[in-house]
Write an enzyme that holds these catalytic residues in place. Structure first.
Site, PDB file in Angstrom:
ATOM      1  N   LYS A 116       0.804  -1.303   0.038  1.00  0.00           N
ATOM      2  CA  LYS A 116       0.015  -0.031   0.136  1.00  0.00           C
ATOM      3  C   LYS A 116       0.968   1.286  -0.124  1.00  0.00           C
ATOM      4  O   LYS A 116       0.512   2.323  -0.371  1.00  0.00           O
ATOM      5  CB  LYS A 116      -1.042   0.062   1.018  1.00  0.00           C
ATOM      6  CG  LYS A 116      -1.894  -1.423   1.462  1.00  0.00           C
ATOM      7  CD  LYS A 116      -2.715  -1.528  -0.182  1.00  0.00           C
ATOM      8  CE  LYS A 116      -3.189  -3.034   0.008  1.00  0.00           C
ATOM      9  NZ  LYS A 116      -3.840  -3.265  -1.219  1.00  0.00           N
ATOM     10  N   GLU A 200      -2.313   7.414   8.026  1.00  0.00           N
ATOM     11  CA  GLU A 200      -3.262   8.291   6.951  1.00  0.00           C
ATOM     12  C   GLU A 200      -3.980   9.003   7.820  1.00  0.00           C
ATOM     13  O   GLU A 200      -4.388   8.318   9.028  1.00  0.00           O
ATOM     14  CB  GLU A 200      -3.928   7.274   6.073  1.00  0.00           C
ATOM     15  CG  GLU A 200      -3.547   6.523   4.901  1.00  0.00           C
ATOM     16  CD  GLU A 200      -4.327   5.777   4.081  1.00  0.00           C
ATOM     17  OE1 GLU A 200      -5.585   5.773   4.157  1.00  0.00           O
ATOM     18  OE2 GLU A 200      -3.924   5.055   3.142  1.00  0.00           O
ATOM     19  N   HIS A 235     -16.548  -4.644   6.700  1.00  0.00           N
ATOM     20  CA  HIS A 235     -15.890  -4.839   5.411  1.00  0.00           C
ATOM     21  C   HIS A 235     -16.451  -5.899   4.620  1.00  0.00           C
ATOM     22  O   HIS A 235     -15.819  -6.263   3.648  1.00  0.00           O
ATOM     23  CB  HIS A 235     -14.427  -5.147   5.819  1.00  0.00           C
ATOM     24  CG  HIS A 235     -13.754  -4.126   6.853  1.00  0.00           C
ATOM     25  ND1 HIS A 235     -13.606  -2.787   6.325  1.00  0.00           N
ATOM     26  CD2 HIS A 235     -13.235  -4.132   8.014  1.00  0.00           C
ATOM     27  CE1 HIS A 235     -13.345  -2.060   7.370  1.00  0.00           C
ATOM     28  NE2 HIS A 235     -12.951  -2.692   8.532  1.00  0.00           N
ATOM     29  N   ARG A 292      -8.089  -7.569  -9.954  1.00  0.00           N
ATOM     30  CA  ARG A 292      -8.839  -8.805 -10.238  1.00  0.00           C
ATOM     31  C   ARG A 292     -10.265  -8.521 -10.691  1.00  0.00           C
ATOM     32  O   ARG A 292     -10.470  -7.365 -10.647  1.00  0.00           O
ATOM     33  CB  ARG A 292      -8.858  -9.620  -8.775  1.00  0.00           C
ATOM     34  CG  ARG A 292      -9.687  -8.937  -7.966  1.00  0.00           C
ATOM     35  CD  ARG A 292     -10.356  -9.650  -6.747  1.00  0.00           C
ATOM     36  NE  ARG A 292     -11.139  -9.233  -5.833  1.00  0.00           N
ATOM     37  CZ  ARG A 292     -10.805  -8.160  -4.829  1.00  0.00           C
ATOM     38  NH1 ARG A 292      -9.695  -8.014  -4.672  1.00  0.00           N
ATOM     39  NH2 ARG A 292     -11.842  -7.368  -4.009  1.00  0.00           N
TER      40      ARG A 292
HETATM   41  C1  MV4 Z   1      -9.960   4.324   5.823  1.00  0.00           C
HETATM   42  C2  MV4 Z   1     -10.814   4.935   6.290  1.00  0.00           C
HETATM   43  C3  MV4 Z   1     -11.146   6.185   6.621  1.00  0.00           C
HETATM   44  N1  MV4 Z   1     -10.070   6.872   6.600  1.00  0.00           N
HETATM   45  N2  MV4 Z   1      -8.861   5.189   5.252  1.00  0.00           N
HETATM   46  C4  MV4 Z   1     -11.635  -0.011   5.255  1.00  0.00           C
HETATM   47  C5  MV4 Z   1     -11.081  -1.143   4.299  1.00  0.00           C
HETATM   48  C6  MV4 Z   1      -9.820  -0.861   3.838  1.00  0.00           C
HETATM   49  N3  MV4 Z   1      -9.541  -1.336   2.556  1.00  0.00           N
HETATM   50  C7  MV4 Z   1      -9.532   0.676   3.715  1.00  0.00           C
HETATM   51  N4  MV4 Z   1     -10.731   1.036   4.723  1.00  0.00           N
HETATM   52  C8  MV4 Z   1     -10.960   2.279   5.372  1.00  0.00           C
HETATM   53  N5  MV4 Z   1      -9.837   2.971   5.092  1.00  0.00           N
HETATM   54  C9  MV4 Z   1      -8.968   6.393   5.746  1.00  0.00           C
HETATM   55  N6  MV4 Z   1      -7.850   7.023   5.697  1.00  0.00           N
HETATM   56  C10 MV4 Z   1     -12.292   4.186   6.284  1.00  0.00           C
HETATM   57  C11 MV4 Z   1     -12.276   2.696   5.955  1.00  0.00           C
HETATM   58  C12 MV4 Z   1     -13.266   1.979   6.125  1.00  0.00           C
HETATM   59  C13 MV4 Z   1     -13.967   1.699   5.013  1.00  0.00           C
HETATM   60  C14 MV4 Z   1     -13.450   1.620   3.525  1.00  0.00           C
HETATM   61  C15 MV4 Z   1     -14.304   1.043   2.513  1.00  0.00           C
HETATM   62  C16 MV4 Z   1     -15.483   0.537   2.740  1.00  0.00           C
HETATM   63  C17 MV4 Z   1     -15.984   0.474   3.956  1.00  0.00           C
HETATM   64  C18 MV4 Z   1     -15.239   0.729   5.006  1.00  0.00           C
HETATM   65  C19 MV4 Z   1     -15.585   0.647   6.327  1.00  0.00           C
HETATM   66  C20 MV4 Z   1     -15.136   1.021   7.239  1.00  0.00           C
HETATM   67  C21 MV4 Z   1     -13.859   1.520   7.196  1.00  0.00           C
END
Ligand code: MV4
Length: 499
Positions: A116, A200, A235, A292
């Site tokens: 990442k 982040e 998630h 994918r």
């Molecule tokens: C985040 C975020 C808030 N701020 N990054 C969750 C899965 C992972 N791929 C990254 N995720 C998140 N990253 C920052 N800087 C909130 C989430 C997140 C989220 C993101 C996409 C879809 C659903 C989610 C549910 C909770 C938190």
């Protein structure tokens, strides 16, 4: 052109790939574990080979055996589907080394996007907006705390090798930073064997919007618009749709162009997805790239009319993209509801057993991508997704009403599923008006179960009971006495209790 594809997967996605191949006149080779001998993908493929015991570590993840099976069966290509080996750069390289075509991106692109911090650096260079934070893993703790204060709390600690929500830690103030860092490191170490973490800015309840791209071997990249994926629980996505109610044409164009730059910047080829987070002020930020075919690809197929599996097969065969960006049109509105073998009335506990009665919905605008059939067995060994119901409507209102109708029509007995939960989302006022973000399920279904009370019309229950009685007599008639089934009154009671 590819002639014979080994599908290194199972369930609904293996079935979806077989269907794409069949329509293109391509032979298919299925592989199956001991518990999948009689499953749908095994039955639908031209040929099927056993590859080991039920646990995926002893079957669907055994790289040598899958490659050996492909060679033995005379396959010339391997399609990984999603999950399992789909985003394993080493597997992609080994498939190609064995002289087979990999129906996926170059191994280097998989690896680059898998780290990442490297991905963030590359995106920044390509002019794709990234969430404010560090571009390197944390090396010095004191320095990291200073950086966190500059970014401003709350911040999020993420695993460099992470993705999909594993190994994330929110830090809301200075004092919590040090202990949170230790926890994040040890979680990352045990989940990915890599304890590197980075920082982040934490965005509170963002929306999750992703763009589908296609990239061929000749450097042509196009995007097929967005999918709104904010309706998720821990998630695990539950509902996806296209288009997103949030995006203006200007935002869509800007984000689409950013997605194309992202794919170009990593030398991508294949279908792929660029995930973005969108904050309250409609700023968008690159989150990660999925290298994918995704679970939710059908909503894009329904709005653009483009078959993504066929595009993958053409791209891997070295055929140039048949569309320019200007030729891509999004028409109408598509929604997907995932049907999991989980009990929404019992904290989404996985449910296993025999599907004793199955009568899926039909009629205008309905598509189902399913891996199950009546009498099939659902085990606890794999991801619990059974099927995906996809609807298309001329606009969002029609699509929502159609999905609600389809879910009400759906009869599946023998195991618990998330069908009632999907219906509760369709009936939710905030969902219907487009007022939601990634906190939706937590906020609207606080006690973790579907608010089915309001929508369990007597008619729906009556229909359920009648079908249940029919199912019961059929089960008796077929002398399956040893399979457990329960009184319709108990079923009705459960529906009533789901509030
Ligand atoms: C985040 C975020 C808030 N701020 N990054 C969750 C899965 C992972 N791929 C990254 N995720 C998140 N990253 C920052 N800087 C909130 C989430 C997140 C989220 C993101 C996409 C879809 C659903 C989610 C549910 C909770 C938190």
């Amino acid at each position: 052109m590819i002639h014979n594809v080994l599908i290194a997967n199972r369930g609904e996605i293996a079935v979806r790939i077989i269907r794409g191949c069949r329509e293109m006149g391509i032979r298919t080779v299925a592989v199956y574990s001991e518990v999948d001998r009689l499953s749908l993908h095994t039955r639908l493929a031209d040929e099927a080979y056993p590859i080991g015991k039920a646990p995926s570590s002893e079957s669907y993840l055994v790289q040598d055996r899958i490659i050996a099976t492909a060679l033995k069966a005379g396959a010339d290509a391997v399609h990984p589907g999603y999950g399992f080996l789909a985003e394993n750069g080493d597997f992609a390289a080994r498939v190609e080394k064995a002289g087979l075509i990999w129906i996926g991106p170059p191994a280097e692109a998989i690896r680059l996007m898998g780290d990442k911090t490297v991905a963030r650096q590359r995106m920044k260079e390509a002019g794709v907006p990234t969430v404010p934070g560090t571009l390197e893993p944390i090396s010095d703790e004191a320095e990291a705390l200073k950086t966190a204060e500059e970014i401003g709390f709350p911040v999020l600690l993420k695993a460099a090798a992470g993705g999909g929500g594993k190994g994330m830690r929110v830090v809301s103030k200075r004092e919590e930073f040090q202990p949170a860092l230790q926890t994040a490191r040890s979680e990352a170490k045990s989940a990915f064997g890599d304890d590197r973490v980075y920082i982040e800015k934490y965005l509170e309840n963002p929306r999750h919007i992703e763009f589908q791209i296609l990239a061929d071997k000749f450097g042509h990249v196009i995007h097929l618009g967005e999918r709104e994926c904010s309706i998720q629980r821990r998630h695990q996505k539950i509902v996806e749709e296209s288009p997103s109610v949030l995006l203006t044409p200007e935002m869509r164009q800007a984000m689409g162009e950013a997605a194309v730059r992202a794919a170009q910047a990593c030398g991508y080829r294949n279908a792929g997805t660029i995930e973005f987070l969108v904050d309250k002020n409609l700023n968008y930020y690159f989150l990660e790239m999925n290298t994918r075919l995704q679970v939710e690809h059908p909503v894009t197929e329904e709005t653009t009319g483009i078959d993504l599996v066929k595009e993958q097969l053409k791209i891997a065969s070295g055929i140039p993209l048949g569309y320019s960006q200007e030729e891509i049109r999004q028409t109408g509105h598509a929604i997907e509801v995932r049907i999991y073998a989980e009990d929404p009335a019992n904290n989404f506990m996985p449910s296993a057993g025999k599907i004793q009665y199955l009568r899926p919905p039909g009629g205008p605008g309905i598509r189902e991508d399913s891996g199950i059939f009546e009498d099939s067995e659902v085990s606890l060994y794999y991801d619990s997704i059974l099927s995906k119901l996809i609807v298309w409507g001329k606009d969002r209102n029609e699509a929502v009403a159609r999905m609600a109708r389809a879910l009400e029509e759906y009869r599946l007995f023998g195991i618990r599923t998330t069908i009632p939960f999907g219906l509760a989302v369709m009936k939710n006022k905030n969902f219907q008006t487009g007022h939601f973000d990634t906190g939706f399920v937590e906020k609207e279904f606080r006690n973790g179960s579907a608010d089915v009370k309001n929508l369990s019309q007597i008619a729906a229950i009556a229909a359920l009971l009648i079908d249940r009685q029919k199912a019961a007599s059929e089960i008796r008639a077929s002398a399956n006495h040893h399979h457990k089934w329960e009184s319709p009154w108990k079923t009705a009671g459960r529906v009533e209790n789901m509030r």
